[in-house]
Design an enzyme around this catalytic site. Sequence first.
Site, PDB file in Angstrom:
ATOM      1  NE  ARG A 278       1.670   1.296   1.106  1.00 19.26           N
ATOM      2  CZ  ARG A 278       0.410   0.971   0.899  1.00 19.26           C
ATOM      3  NH1 ARG A 278       0.055  -0.305   0.818  1.00 19.26           N
ATOM      4  NH2 ARG A 278      -0.509   1.893   0.747  1.00 19.26           N
TER       5      ARG A 278
ATOM      6  CG  ASP B  95      -2.975   2.401   5.656  1.00 16.36           C
ATOM      7  OD1 ASP B  95      -1.987   2.809   6.295  1.00 16.36           O
ATOM      8  OD2 ASP B  95      -2.875   1.870   4.545  1.00 16.36           O
TER       9      ASP B  95
ATOM     10  NE  ARG C  36      -4.837   6.445   1.299  1.00 20.36           N
ATOM     11  CZ  ARG C  36      -3.594   6.077   1.040  1.00 20.36           C
ATOM     12  NH1 ARG C  36      -3.106   4.948   1.541  1.00 20.36           N
ATOM     13  NH2 ARG C  36      -2.831   6.827   0.276  1.00 20.36           N
TER      14      ARG C  36
ATOM     15  CG  HIS D  34       1.472   1.517   5.336  1.00 21.98           C
ATOM     16  ND1 HIS D  34       0.245   2.105   5.083  1.00 21.98           N
ATOM     17  CD2 HIS D  34       2.350   2.085   4.484  1.00 21.98           C
ATOM     18  CE1 HIS D  34       0.385   2.995   4.112  1.00 21.98           C
ATOM     19  NE2 HIS D  34       1.649   2.999   3.724  1.00 21.98           N
TER      20      HIS D  34
HETATM   21  C1  LAC Z   1       0.430   5.368   0.764  1.00 17.40           C
HETATM   22  C2  LAC Z   1       1.927   5.278   0.824  1.00 17.40           C
HETATM   23  C3  LAC Z   1       2.489   6.365   1.696  1.00 17.40           C
HETATM   24  O1  LAC Z   1      -0.240   4.536   1.408  1.00 17.40           O
HETATM   25  O2  LAC Z   1       2.343   3.999   1.308  1.00 17.40           O
HETATM   26  O3  LAC Z   1      -0.057   6.302   0.112  1.00 17.40           O
END
Ligand code: LAC
Length: 316
Positions: free
Chosen positions: A90, A150, A153, A177
């Site tokens: 990212r 995150d 998740r 992130h």
């Molecule tokens: C993700 C992107 C949005 O984590 O950065 O899926």
Amino acid sequence: DARPTKLAIIGAGAVGTAVAYASLIRGVARTIALMDINTAKVTAEVLDMSHGLEFVPRADVIGDDDVAVCADADVVVFTAGAKQKPGQSRLELAEATVGLTKKIMPGVLEVAPNAVYIMVTNPVDLVTYAALKFSGLPNSQVFGSGTVLDSSRLRWLIAQHCDVAVQNVHAYIVGEHGDSEIPLWSSATIGGVPLTHWKPLPGGEPIDAAARDRIHHEVVHAAYKIIEGKGATNNAIGLATARIVEAVLNDEHRVLPVSTVAAGYEGLDDVCLSLPTVVDRAGAQTRLEMPMSDDELAGLMSSAETLRGMQAKFGL
Ligand code: LAC
């Protein structure tokens, strides 16, 4: 304020349209305005979503290639920019997206000066810091989606591992992130039981160090795996962002790990990163004082260093 609420979304790409679609289904705003310089794309997306309005809570969807379509928005979600390519981090998107933020923000600010700005474009922590600097708005009024996705998740992986409902798992990812993000295992709970005291259920596994390491690895690499798999991550970030928008527009005082400028938290300054923060109609300003282990705090500091290093690279 009886005026119907308006959500504006900058960027009608995979992420922007996922945010719009999820926001429609949740009924978060009366008007959803999509803005994209690609006229054909934004027109097609608006037409398509308008055809489904019968099936969602009352709303209108409008769109244009001109920023005027965002006029008087209550919330502006910023998704414009490049998306990760397979194997690309990212942070490597920063060159393109920090510049784009600097270019687009003044025009949006002119038509929506009172909006709460939620940055989603990656690298979201740098883009949020840049948007804050370029806009000159108060810290609370500009924040990033950060590690909300995150953390969801992490919660889902813990729920799967322990055989419980994801809604019963409270756990945060904090910091960048991105690859340097940190799971706060020491404060994670399942149904109110601290993970450190968790006894496996009949259908679940022990949440031991090996399991924690595996889950941490899977969270950090989730986006890479999804991108390699289907080309772009968008549905989950759409759901996460719509949830953040809802917390703002409904003045929920909801605690979410969004990316804000760390004005003095644990001595951190001049960097945007995610920590559990109260999100309400004014945006995101009050962080929780999170108990952290020494390792977790060290990880947060390291994450801050990574981000500060990137900020310096772009003169932020
Ligand atoms: C993700 C992107 C949005 O984590 O950065 O899926």
